[in-house]
Scaffold this active site. Structure first.
Site, mmCIF file in Angstrom:
data_model
loop_
_atom_site.group_PDB
_atom_site.id
_atom_site.type_symbol
_atom_site.label_atom_id
_atom_site.label_comp_id
_atom_site.label_asym_id
_atom_site.label_seq_id
_atom_site.Cartn_x
_atom_site.Cartn_y
_atom_site.Cartn_z
ATOM 1 N N VAL A 460 48.167 38.889 39.726
ATOM 2 C CA VAL A 460 47.535 38.437 40.972
ATOM 3 C C VAL A 460 46.497 39.480 41.366
ATOM 4 O O VAL A 460 46.815 40.656 41.525
ATOM 5 C CB VAL A 460 48.580 38.280 42.097
ATOM 6 N N HIS A 461 45.252 39.036 41.544
ATOM 7 C CA HIS A 461 44.151 39.973 41.784
ATOM 8 C C HIS A 461 43.513 39.728 43.147
ATOM 9 O O HIS A 461 43.352 38.573 43.555
ATOM 10 C CB HIS A 461 43.095 39.788 40.680
ATOM 11 N N PRO A 462 43.153 40.764 43.896
ATOM 12 C CA PRO A 462 43.373 42.184 43.626
ATOM 13 C C PRO A 462 44.652 42.683 44.305
ATOM 14 O O PRO A 462 44.788 42.596 45.516
ATOM 15 C CB PRO A 462 42.145 42.845 44.239
ATOM 16 N N GLU A 466 49.482 44.001 40.031
ATOM 17 C CA GLU A 466 48.923 43.449 38.795
ATOM 18 C C GLU A 466 48.822 44.507 37.695
ATOM 19 O O GLU A 466 48.694 44.171 36.516
ATOM 20 C CB GLU A 466 47.554 42.833 39.046
#
Length: 492
Positions: A460-462, A466
């Site tokens: 999952v960004h940002p 991650e």
């Protein structure tokens, strides 16, 4: 005195004891008695319905740590365009304690309602002690010679009396407090010493540091070389740096030898090294001991081992109908572990399918500022159990702290694997939200996830989390216990 008859008598109304009592009464329709010394939190006995965690542990501490974090959030908000008059800001310690007390009281009351509304469940106020393997006395006080209020006969006894802060036997210890009293201080101390390198000392250092007066100073002393013994060494080193950057003074290889009361009410601490310092408050946080002293275990022949009640993997003592769970067994002193042990025990005793608690790969946290999340083995332990261990390490400045002005707030992520098959043996995190992240990681470890499962997962960004999905190349190895940067192909 006429006895009351029960299927199960539980000594201790902590998280584990209450879980066992509730399950036995509701799932198996048993008649259950629970004994404890206090119904609501606070002095004189501190622990009440809910045990250490609810009254003088996890719950109030997490609330106080949350409050302490706002100091940094306010400071960092300037980097995101927030402007305010800093001269009007002040921390209201009394309000913090008041809302904490209210939250804990609400939990106490919910347990009172549980006893009132649950058929087969009865609470007894007093000190529980064994008369024999089938009789528990409810006494007026901890004194074994005190009056017996109730006599309870039972087929089964569960010892769930928890643990108590350990206070060292040094001159002047009466001038010090434990973590119990720290939850009820009328005002934040100006100069405070927290003694110990464990999570309780570290967490309270962060709380006191946020709420201290402007001219205040928080000092933590520890007899060892580095705080948080038993945790990952990289996290320990980085946390020490960040605590110091936040103004906390950390004294290692220092241990109080005596404490003297000064005329102005302050305390003069003389360390074993000869160093002498003055403080307004000295809090001892050097560990907790199983609470067995008042149980009169000898009357039933229950054995003690390493200070705790000796049990097998099913939480059975050496006496066939007496069991023990939680801190009193001196296994893993964590609330969720005690709850799991309780549920497993009740199923074992009253059900048809005996089961036990898996004490490995238990996710846990240190609510320091910044916090730690950890699950599984540290590399020093893993390297002794497995022939080749691969360590994946990443440290970076999270996106927000490139703007917040807190670039020193490094996030650290470490994954430890058995190199032969890639199984993840341990994950250790330091930084914002690490405790929240580690819960999901704990599930992965219970499912025997491999490092390839991590890096084949889309992150999952940002987010800082991650990073766990991006670590493909080991930073270093251990081969037959020896640390190596680049071992030969043959050794792998």
């Amino acid at each position: 005195m006429m006895s009351k008859i029960f299927d199960l008598v539980v000594i201790g109304a902590g998280s584990g004891g209450l879980e066992a009592a509730w399950n036995a009464a509701t799932l198996y329709k048993k008649r259950v008695a629970v004994i404890d010394v206090q119904m609501v939190h606070g002095p004189p006995f501190f622990s009440a319905l809910g045990g250490t965690c609810v009254n003088v542990g996890c719950v109030p501490k997490k609330l106080m740590v949350t409050g302490a974090q706002y100091m940094e959030h306010l400071r960092e908000s300037a980097g995101f365009g927030w402007e305010f008059d800093r001269t009007t800001l002040r921390a209201e310690w009394k309000k913090l304690i008041a809302v904490k007390d209210e939250a804990v009281l609400n939990i106490n009351k919910s347990y009172e309602e549980m006893f009132r509304d649950t058929e087969g469940l009865e609470f007894f106020l007093g000190w529980g002690s064994l008369e024999s393997k089938n009789v528990v006395n409810v006494r007026e006080s901890a004194d074994p010679a005190s009056a017996v209020k109730e006599r309870l006969e039972t087929e089964n006894i569960l010892l769930a009396s928890g643990s108590w802060p350990h206070m060292p036997n040094i001159p002047g210890i009466e001038h010090c407090i434990s973590s119990n009293e720290a939850f009820y201080l009328p005002e934040p101390p100006r100069r405070v010493l927290t003694v110990g390198g464990g999570f309780i000392s570290v967490e309270f250092a962060g709380i006191f540091n946020a709420y201290k007066p402007k001219d205040g100073q928080v000092t933590l002393c520890y007899r060892g070389e580095m705080i948080l013994r038993g945790f990952d060494h990289t996290l320990r080193e980085e946390l020490t740096k960040q605590l110091t950057a936040n103004g906390i003074q950390i004294l290692t290889k220092e241990n109080p030898a005596k404490v003297e009361l000064n005329a102005d009410g302050s305390k003069s601490v003389t360390f074993e090294s000869g160093k002498k310092m003055d403080f307004d408050l000295v809090m001892m946080a050097i560990g907790r001991s199983p609470r067995t002293k008042d149980l009169q275990l000898q009357n039933a022949g229950v054995m003690i081992k390493n200070g705790g009640v000796q049990v097998d993997e099913y939480s059975r003592t050496n006496v066939s109908n007496i069991y023990a769970i939680g801190d009193v067994t001196n296994r893993v002193m964590l609330t969720p572990v005690a709850i799991n042990e309780a549920a497993a025990l009740v199923d074992t005793v009253f059900g048809t399918n005996p089961r036990k608690t898996d004490h490995t790969r238990v996710a846990s946290a240190v609510f320091s500022i910044p916090p730690i999340g950890t699950c599984g083995l540290i590399e020093e332990v893993a390297s002794k159990r497995y022939e080749v261990v691969a360590v994946y390490l990443s440290s970076f400045t999270p996106l927000m702290h490139n703007i917040s002005g807190s670039k020193y707030k490094t996030f650290v992520a470490k994954i430890i694997t058995n190199h032969s098959d890639g199984t993840v043996l341990g994950v250790h995190l330091l930084g914002d939200n690490a405790p929240e992240i580690i819960q999901g990681v704990g599930i992965c470890l219970k499912l025997n996830a491999k490092i390839s499962d991590f890096y084949n997962t889309i992150g999952v960004h940002p987010t800082s989390a991650e990073e766990l999905c991006s670590m493909r190349t080991p930073s270093y190895y251990y081969v037959k216990g020896e640390k190596m940067e680049k071992p030969s192909e043959a050794s792998l």
